[in-house]
Scaffold this motif. Sequence first.
Motif, mmCIF file in Angstrom:
data_model
loop_
_atom_site.group_PDB
_atom_site.id
_atom_site.type_symbol
_atom_site.label_atom_id
_atom_site.label_comp_id
_atom_site.label_asym_id
_atom_site.label_seq_id
_atom_site.Cartn_x
_atom_site.Cartn_y
_atom_site.Cartn_z
ATOM 1 N N PRO A 64 -0.098 -0.423 -7.904
ATOM 2 C CA PRO A 64 -0.034 0.952 -7.742
ATOM 3 C C PRO A 64 -1.465 1.543 -7.398
ATOM 4 C CG PRO A 64 -0.055 0.780 -9.980
ATOM 5 C CD PRO A 64 0.224 -0.807 -9.485
ATOM 6 N N LEU A 65 -2.432 0.808 -7.913
ATOM 7 C CA LEU A 65 -3.763 1.233 -7.494
ATOM 8 C C LEU A 65 -4.068 0.641 -5.970
ATOM 9 C CD1 LEU A 65 -5.762 0.022 -10.393
ATOM 10 C CD2 LEU A 65 -5.524 2.321 -9.621
ATOM 11 N N PHE A 66 -3.591 -0.445 -5.466
ATOM 12 C CA PHE A 66 -3.802 -0.919 -4.176
ATOM 13 C C PHE A 66 -2.746 0.231 -3.174
ATOM 14 C CE2 PHE A 66 -5.511 -5.034 -5.230
ATOM 15 C CZ PHE A 66 -6.486 -5.184 -4.785
ATOM 16 N N VAL A 67 -1.717 0.476 -3.569
ATOM 17 C CA VAL A 67 -0.919 1.341 -2.928
ATOM 18 C C VAL A 67 -1.765 2.677 -2.732
ATOM 19 C CG1 VAL A 67 1.310 2.659 -3.020
ATOM 20 C CG2 VAL A 67 1.107 0.305 -3.548
ATOM 21 N N TRP A 68 -2.450 3.316 -3.893
ATOM 22 C CA TRP A 68 -3.111 4.604 -3.578
ATOM 23 C C TRP A 68 -3.989 4.547 -3.000
ATOM 24 C CZ3 TRP A 68 -5.800 7.336 -8.379
ATOM 25 C CH2 TRP A 68 -6.129 8.726 -7.978
ATOM 26 N N MET A 69 -4.757 3.403 -2.719
ATOM 27 C CA MET A 69 -6.137 3.309 -1.953
ATOM 28 C C MET A 69 -5.489 3.240 -0.535
ATOM 29 S SD MET A 69 -8.864 0.046 -1.784
ATOM 30 C CE MET A 69 -7.613 -1.142 -1.115
ATOM 31 N N GLY A 70 -4.709 2.752 -0.231
ATOM 32 C CA GLY A 70 -4.019 2.773 1.217
ATOM 33 C C GLY A 70 -3.505 4.129 1.474
ATOM 34 N N GLU A 71 -2.945 4.812 0.688
ATOM 35 C CA GLU A 71 -2.542 6.214 1.060
ATOM 36 C C GLU A 71 -3.719 7.098 1.207
ATOM 37 O OE1 GLU A 71 0.432 7.801 1.240
ATOM 38 O OE2 GLU A 71 1.747 6.105 0.814
ATOM 39 N N ILE A 72 -4.750 6.931 0.408
ATOM 40 C CA ILE A 72 -6.053 7.770 0.771
ATOM 41 C C ILE A 72 -6.512 7.411 1.996
ATOM 42 C CG2 ILE A 72 -8.434 8.180 -0.094
ATOM 43 C CD1 ILE A 72 -7.522 7.054 -2.825
ATOM 44 N N LEU A 73 -6.726 6.131 2.502
ATOM 45 C CA LEU A 73 -7.152 5.997 3.825
ATOM 46 C C LEU A 73 -6.224 6.299 4.658
ATOM 47 C CD1 LEU A 73 -8.393 2.185 3.175
ATOM 48 C CD2 LEU A 73 -9.600 4.152 3.330
ATOM 49 N N PHE A 74 -5.122 6.422 4.683
ATOM 50 C CA PHE A 74 -4.031 6.762 5.666
ATOM 51 C C PHE A 74 -4.045 8.361 6.093
ATOM 52 C CE2 PHE A 74 0.317 8.195 6.441
ATOM 53 C CZ PHE A 74 0.502 7.813 7.656
ATOM 54 N N ARG A 75 -4.391 8.977 4.991
ATOM 55 C CA ARG A 75 -4.629 10.389 5.045
ATOM 56 C C ARG A 75 -6.142 10.934 5.418
ATOM 57 N NH1 ARG A 75 -0.247 9.624 2.011
ATOM 58 N NH2 ARG A 75 1.455 10.814 2.298
ATOM 59 N N THR A 76 -6.967 10.374 5.555
ATOM 60 C CA THR A 76 -8.394 10.570 5.735
ATOM 61 C C THR A 76 -9.048 10.265 7.155
ATOM 62 O OG1 THR A 76 -9.338 8.694 4.446
ATOM 63 C CG2 THR A 76 -8.891 10.785 3.269
#
Length: 431
Positions: A64-76
């Motif tokens: 879940p941490l790597f998934v969250w990191m990808g989501e942050i990058l996706f939206r910034t």
Amino acid sequence: MDLFITIALVVLLFALLGSGVWIGLTLLGVAWIGMELFTSRPVGDAMAVTMWGSLSSWTLTALPLFVWMGEILFRTRLSQDMFRGLAPWLQRVPGRLLHANIVGCTIFAAVSGSSAATCATIGKMTLPELARRGYPEDMTLATLAGAGTLGLMIPPSIIMIVYGVTAEVSITRLFIAGVIPGLMLAALFMAYTMVWSLAHPGRIPPPDAPMSFARKVHASRHLIPVVTLIAAVLGSIYVGIATATEAAALGVVGALVLSAVQGSLSRRVFVESLMGATRLYCMIALILAGAAFLTLSMGYIGLPRRLAEFITGFGLAPFWLLFWLLVFYMVLGCFLDGISMVVLTMGVILPTIQRAGIDLIWFGIFIVMAVEMAQITPPVGFNLFVLQGMTKRQVPWIAKVTLPFFLIMAAAVGLIYFFPAIVTWLPARIS
């Protein structure tokens, strides 16, 4: 009787999947029926213990941490800045900005871990720009679909974490083993793009106005945040100061800090990234729990042992065993996503692989390559769905133009078989 039970459960599994029932619920339901009807163990107790055990692993926390990191990058803005930093360096390479898809996916794969996220993020940046500049749509989508699969191979990779947990092998060693094959695939994709461009020079737009070296270097400043994050996450793993889970936490903090420094992190972005990661991980966790219970159920019924004995009874050499497994995964990829493929089959396949003397780290990379190929195999190729949603093109057309990259990945599987050091050399030197 055993054959009838096996066929009945397999038919029930695919019938439920085909009817649209959630994959995780399908796995749990089939496992429950199998244990209730054909074993004497209390089903409720077995399901509770198995589900808790499969989801309470500390190693799985990295997912879940790597998934969250990808989501942050996706939206910034971090993902958007990557194209601006890459474009000036690609103007003189045959194929020019088509390589932005490949290089961009290679870089973003090192901080995403998801093929679909890599494909969608890079596509949002490159597709409008390449269309505006007149690049051919078929090759633009082909390079993006093919290179998007690198999100599974180049660490950190969600599918590697899932395989490492189910096969009980070191996730850190899997990450290290994926580096050279991932870069090899990227190089093969770029080589094919160069050859195609030289063979079709009229379809590639002329280069932009020349830029001085100093201006190119100045434009490259946009790459610094992403490269810094990659170095921090992967470097902490490779030098041995952090586990995969600790590196994932470092990646989340790094992505948040860099986004805040750039001014693209807002309360809305934070909440959306957190909720997006939560939804995706809950889906994955339900699948993992269902697959763990199904594996237990099949174990009590005796299916893995009998299937392993059936396969080994043919006396297949490792080459043919792997060949038919690759075909099997291609067929399975027409119906299931990559994570489901791995968790559904590992309990059955691993005893046979171990009996054949195949290294489990090497086999993990083999599985990742097979899943990569399935990502661009219709009708359930996830990258095809992503591109269909972004371009409104039909899946068969996208699959057709992507076929050369599918064949390149098939050739890469052959390379790692005949030259296994491509996979095993780096883990042996570092771990």
